[in-house]
Design an enzyme around this catalytic site. Structure first.
Site, PDB file in Angstrom:
ATOM      1  N   ALA A 114      26.198  -9.928   3.579  1.00 16.95           N
ATOM      2  CA  ALA A 114      26.611  -8.944   2.573  1.00 16.95           C
ATOM      3  C   ALA A 114      27.903  -9.305   1.858  1.00 16.95           C
ATOM      4  CB  ALA A 114      26.768  -7.572   3.230  1.00 16.95           C
ATOM      5  N   TYR A 149      10.431 -23.821   3.926  1.00 14.19           N
ATOM      6  CA  TYR A 149      11.007 -22.593   3.391  1.00 14.19           C
ATOM      7  C   TYR A 149       9.961 -21.484   3.342  1.00 14.19           C
ATOM      8  CZ  TYR A 149      13.256 -19.316   0.169  1.00 14.19           C
ATOM      9  OH  TYR A 149      13.781 -18.187  -0.407  1.00 14.19           O
TER      10      TYR A 149
END
Length: 272
Positions: free
Chosen positions: A14, A164
């Protein structure tokens, strides 16, 4: 339940990008934000630290607890969750945002990079959620929100970057599994993915992407806010797309989220 006032959100990654945008949107409601990220000192190329993000969150009206956390480290995650719960009196929401990217084929992906993506994306999502679950089970309206794509098994999404793709799909599978496992106990678990490429530092890893044709992270943050303010027993087990969520919420002007209004936005990965 249109506000996150007084709710405690444990958000990984964050300190910047989408994770910080979700934190700031919740802070506008007066939420408590646990900034669980690695960057405590300024990075040579990436903007923001947990401390600068904490200041922005408090300026926006929230309360912030910046904690240095590497989601690959189970001990650090468990300690951070315990500290967060003690500091704010519990945890209502976990946002699995931390992620590593590597858009390379199998022969061009070092095993070390594969391990990094699996450890952060898949394992980190599971470890973080597992650590938060005892607190979520005591919360009034508990949510798990994971920034991962819908499961799209079209070959064109499998061939170019298998490591990925499988790590991100793994995040989604873990989230959907949690939704079923804890459905009867009232813990919502949903995935959220942007319809378009979002203008964050990660676009530097997407060859040929023009940032002007991207959208700002606030579109994902507004979609996340809508999800997290629904009743957890009534909204779980979904793979949401930000644009569709906001359309359901009555938003019609998506150009307002554009980096350069008027341009056709680029579609993100894994979406047809």
């Amino acid at each position: 339940m249109d506000s996150l006032y007084g709710k405690t959100l444990f958000i990984t990654g964050a300190s910047r990008g989408i994770g910080k945008a979700i934190a700031l949107r919740a802070a506008e409601d007066g939420a408590n934000i646990v900034i669980a990220a690695k960057t405590a000192q300024p990075h040579p190329t990436l903007p923001g630290t947990i401390h600068s993000a904490a200041q922005e969150i408090e300026d926006a009206g929230g309360r912030a607890l910046p904690l240095v956390v590497d989601v690959r480290d189970e001990v650090a995650v468990v300690a951070a969750v315990a500290q967060a719960a003690q500091h704010f009196g519990g945890i209502d929401i976990v946002v699995n945002n931390a992620s590593a990217i590597g858009l390379t084929g199998t022969l061009d992906t070092p095993v070390k990079r594969f391990d990094l993506m699996v450890d952060i994306n898949l394992r980190g999502t599971w470890v973080t959620t597992r650590a938060c679950l005892p607190h979520l089970l005591r919360a009034e309206n508990p949510h798990v929100l994971t920034l991962s794509p819908p499961l799209n098994f079209e070959p064109r999404w499998l061939a170019p970057h298998p490591a990925y793709t499988t790590s991100k799909y793994g995040m989604t599978l873990v989230t959907l599994a949690l939704a079923e496992e804890f459905r009867e106990r009232g813990v919502a678990a949903n995935a959220l993915w942007p319809r378009t490429v979002i203008a964050t530092s990660a676009i530097d890893l997407l060859p040929g992407v023009d940032a002007g044709a991207c959208r700002r992270p606030e579109i994902v943050a507004d979609a996340a806010h809508w999800i997290l303010t629904r009743r957890s027993r009534e909204l779980t087990g979904n793979c949401f797309i930000d644009e569709a969520v906001l359309a359901q919420a009555g938003v019609t002007d998506f150009d307002a989220y554009a980096v350069e209004p008027g341009r056709d936005p680029l579609l993100d990965l894994f979406l047809d």
